[in-house]
Enzyme design. Structure first.
Site, PDB file in Angstrom:
ATOM      1  N   SER A  93       0.789  -1.281   0.063  1.00  0.00           N
ATOM      2  CA  SER A  93       0.144   0.063   0.044  1.00  0.00           C
ATOM      3  C   SER A  93       0.877   1.400  -0.085  1.00  0.00           C
ATOM      4  O   SER A  93       1.751   1.780  -1.035  1.00  0.00           O
ATOM      5  CB  SER A  93      -1.077  -0.003   1.199  1.00  0.00           C
ATOM      6  OG  SER A  93      -1.932   0.719   1.108  1.00  0.00           O
ATOM      7  N   ASP A 234      -1.789   6.209  -3.778  1.00  0.00           N
ATOM      8  CA  ASP A 234      -0.689   5.423  -3.252  1.00  0.00           C
ATOM      9  C   ASP A 234      -0.136   4.475  -4.089  1.00  0.00           C
ATOM     10  O   ASP A 234      -0.719   4.125  -5.281  1.00  0.00           O
ATOM     11  CB  ASP A 234      -0.936   5.076  -1.660  1.00  0.00           C
ATOM     12  CG  ASP A 234      -2.093   3.910  -1.928  1.00  0.00           C
ATOM     13  OD1 ASP A 234      -2.844   3.899  -2.792  1.00  0.00           O
ATOM     14  OD2 ASP A 234      -2.170   3.238  -0.916  1.00  0.00           O
ATOM     15  N   ASP A 236      -0.976   1.162  -4.379  1.00  0.00           N
ATOM     16  CA  ASP A 236      -2.037   0.069  -5.154  1.00  0.00           C
ATOM     17  C   ASP A 236      -3.136   0.877  -5.380  1.00  0.00           C
ATOM     18  O   ASP A 236      -4.198   0.187  -5.732  1.00  0.00           O
ATOM     19  CB  ASP A 236      -2.323  -0.907  -3.984  1.00  0.00           C
ATOM     20  CG  ASP A 236      -2.687  -0.482  -2.583  1.00  0.00           C
ATOM     21  OD1 ASP A 236      -2.462   0.776  -2.127  1.00  0.00           O
ATOM     22  OD2 ASP A 236      -3.667  -1.183  -1.975  1.00  0.00           O
ATOM     23  N   ASP A 238      -5.655   2.317  -3.898  1.00  0.00           N
ATOM     24  CA  ASP A 238      -6.952   2.389  -3.213  1.00  0.00           C
ATOM     25  C   ASP A 238      -7.130   3.689  -2.672  1.00  0.00           C
ATOM     26  O   ASP A 238      -8.262   3.854  -2.146  1.00  0.00           O
ATOM     27  CB  ASP A 238      -7.167   1.068  -2.104  1.00  0.00           C
ATOM     28  CG  ASP A 238      -6.051   1.208  -1.212  1.00  0.00           C
ATOM     29  OD1 ASP A 238      -5.118   1.826  -1.499  1.00  0.00           O
ATOM     30  OD2 ASP A 238      -6.361   0.544  -0.309  1.00  0.00           O
TER      31      ASP A 238
HETATM   32 MG    MG Z   1      -3.347   1.371  -0.569  1.00  0.00          MG
END
Ligand code: MG
Length: 453
Positions: A93, A234, A236, A238
């Site tokens: 992440s 970030d 990834d 999300d």
């Molecule tokens: Mg993340």
């Protein structure tokens, strides 16, 4: 290494290929049936960890559907869309590049609950795993979504209105997994797009965590191109951070606030779920549209569980700019968030500054102290005792509420630290509250150490 959101560690130290293989084998055995979708973010260790994960899953008899580089929310979507038995995401992440991690998705397309993760950790640590016979090991197959994820996001917004608005947008995925998807989706929505840091080549030109300091390049680019808005993810994708047309990096809570305001205007009275660490701005927005707010422990799975229980059509975690719309899937999705923010701007023709300017302004201060989990629990007990009789919320750690201001002290789910978060109508009050609780925490820690000596 195990946290409330999966497994995380520094590669070669606290996260090794051996551990990734064994944990994946335990997860594959626990799932029981069906193929497993696997995707990874752009970290340079991703391929190595993926090879271990593939071997682990296949040795448990699971076929692997390999998505390659993919944002976390795309892997969650694929798990459901491809009718898989589960999913795994190889990502750390927002952590620095030397970290990596594993996230697990259940057969229902939902993040594993705390209880399920505890079971997985027990299965792995006790080594209760029987490898499949040679003729029943899994295969490694390509996972093919054929653009269905991108189309599903576009279907979540008024694409026609957006194409007419032709907004000028700068996007900074930080060379993360969003590099592959966000520019494509926003161009499909008619945006006049500039992308910076959008090469998924395993290098990171800015810090991965999209903090204000890390996004000075994006802020400059927004100003230089007179863009309507800037977006950052970030690693990834999300999470989504917005930059206003003036180049101001907005607090991460504002992403969810902009989307919530627009959603509730169209769907007043809808239930909204967020965590106890998210800004009070959500109570004000919900109040305006006669909506009820539910607050849970910090962590996506807690928010998602409550959304399912209450049938909430929208939720999210303000502190990490995450928006969850079950219409797409039960996970935080930074790409969906970008599309929804653009929709909100196009709807009213307002600038990000004007939209957020209508909302009450809160200031927050976040600090942290290194502390073991056991000591953190004792500190929280001591705070509860000390503030007996005051307005306290114990949903997650210790939250003290005073005349519309609050301070939260909680143990981190991913690191041996306590976080102290305060929010108030002025930065001075927020700082004062943070200092006050920090002093109390330090005092308790000192007395714990004295008792031990
Ligand atoms: Mg993340």
């Amino acid at each position: 290494m195990f946290t409330i959101s999966g497994v995380r560690g520094v590669v070669g130290e606290t996260l090794t290929a051996q551990a990734a293989l064994q944990i994946s084998a335990s997860f594959g055995a626990w799932l029981g049936r069906g193929p497993v979708v696997v995707g990874r973010d752009t970290r340079p260790t991703g391929q190595m960890i993926a090879a271990a994960v593939f071997a682990g899953l296949a040795s448990a008899g699971r076929d692997v559907l390999d998505l390659g580089l993919a944002p976390s929310p795309k892997v969650v979507f694929a798990t459901k869309c491809l009718g898989a038995g589960g999913g795994m995401i190889i990502t750390a992440s927002h952590n620095p590049p030397d970290w990596n991690g594993l996230k697990f998705i259940g057969p229902d397309g939902l993040p594993l609950t705390e209880a399920e993760l505890l079971t997985l950790r027990r299965d792995w640590s006790e080594g209760v795993f029987k490898p499949a016979n040679w003729h029943s090991v899994g295969r490694i197959l390509p996972g093919r979504l054929s653009g269905r994820y991108e189309k599903a996001i576009i279907d979540c917004v008024d694409a026609q209105a957006l194409r007419k608005a032709r907004l000028n947008v700068v996007v900074d995925p930080g060379n993360g997994a969003g590099s592959l998807v966000t520019p494509f989706v926003l161009r499909q929505l008619g945006c006049n797009l500039t992308a910076i840091n959008a090469s998924p080549d395993g290098t990171f030109p800015r810090p991965i965590e999209p903090t204000k300091e890390a996004l000075s390049g994006l802020a400059e680019a927004v100003k230089a191109s007179s863009a309507d808005v800037g977006f950052a993810h970030d690693c990834d994708a999300d999470r989504l951070v917005c930059v206003s047309e003036t180049g101001e990096v907005l607090p991460e809570d504002m992403t969810l606030a902009i989307v919530l305001d627009s959603f509730l205007r169209a769907n007043p009275g809808s239930v909204f779920v967020t965590n106890v660490a998210s800004s009070s701005v959500f109570d004000d927005i919900a109040g305006k549209y006669h909506s009820k707010v539910h607050r849970t422990r910090v962590g996506e799975s807690f928010v998602v569980q409550r959304m399912i229980e209450t049938g909430a059509p929208i939720g999210g975690e303000g502190s990490c700019g995450g928006v969850i719309l079950p219409n797409l899937s039960y996970t935080r999705d930074g790409i969906l968030a970008a599309a929804k923010v653009l929709e909100a701007l196009a709807e009213t023709g307002e600038t990000p500054s004007a939209v957020t300017g209508r909302m009450p302004k809160f200031f927050s201060v976040r600090t942290r102290l290194p502390l073991s989990r056991g000591d953190a629990d004792r500190v929280i007990e001591a705070l509860l005792e000390r503030h007996r009789g005051e307005e306290i919320d114990t949903t997650d750690g210790f939250k003290l509420l005073r005349r519309g201001e609050w301070v939260l002290v909680r143990a981190s789910g991913t690191e041996p630290i306590v976080r102290i978060m305060s929010e108030a109508q002025s930065i001075e009050s927020a700082q004062g509250l943070n200092d006050e609780l920090r002093a109390e925490v330090e005092e308790t820690v000192a007395s714990l150490r004295r008792d031990r000596a």
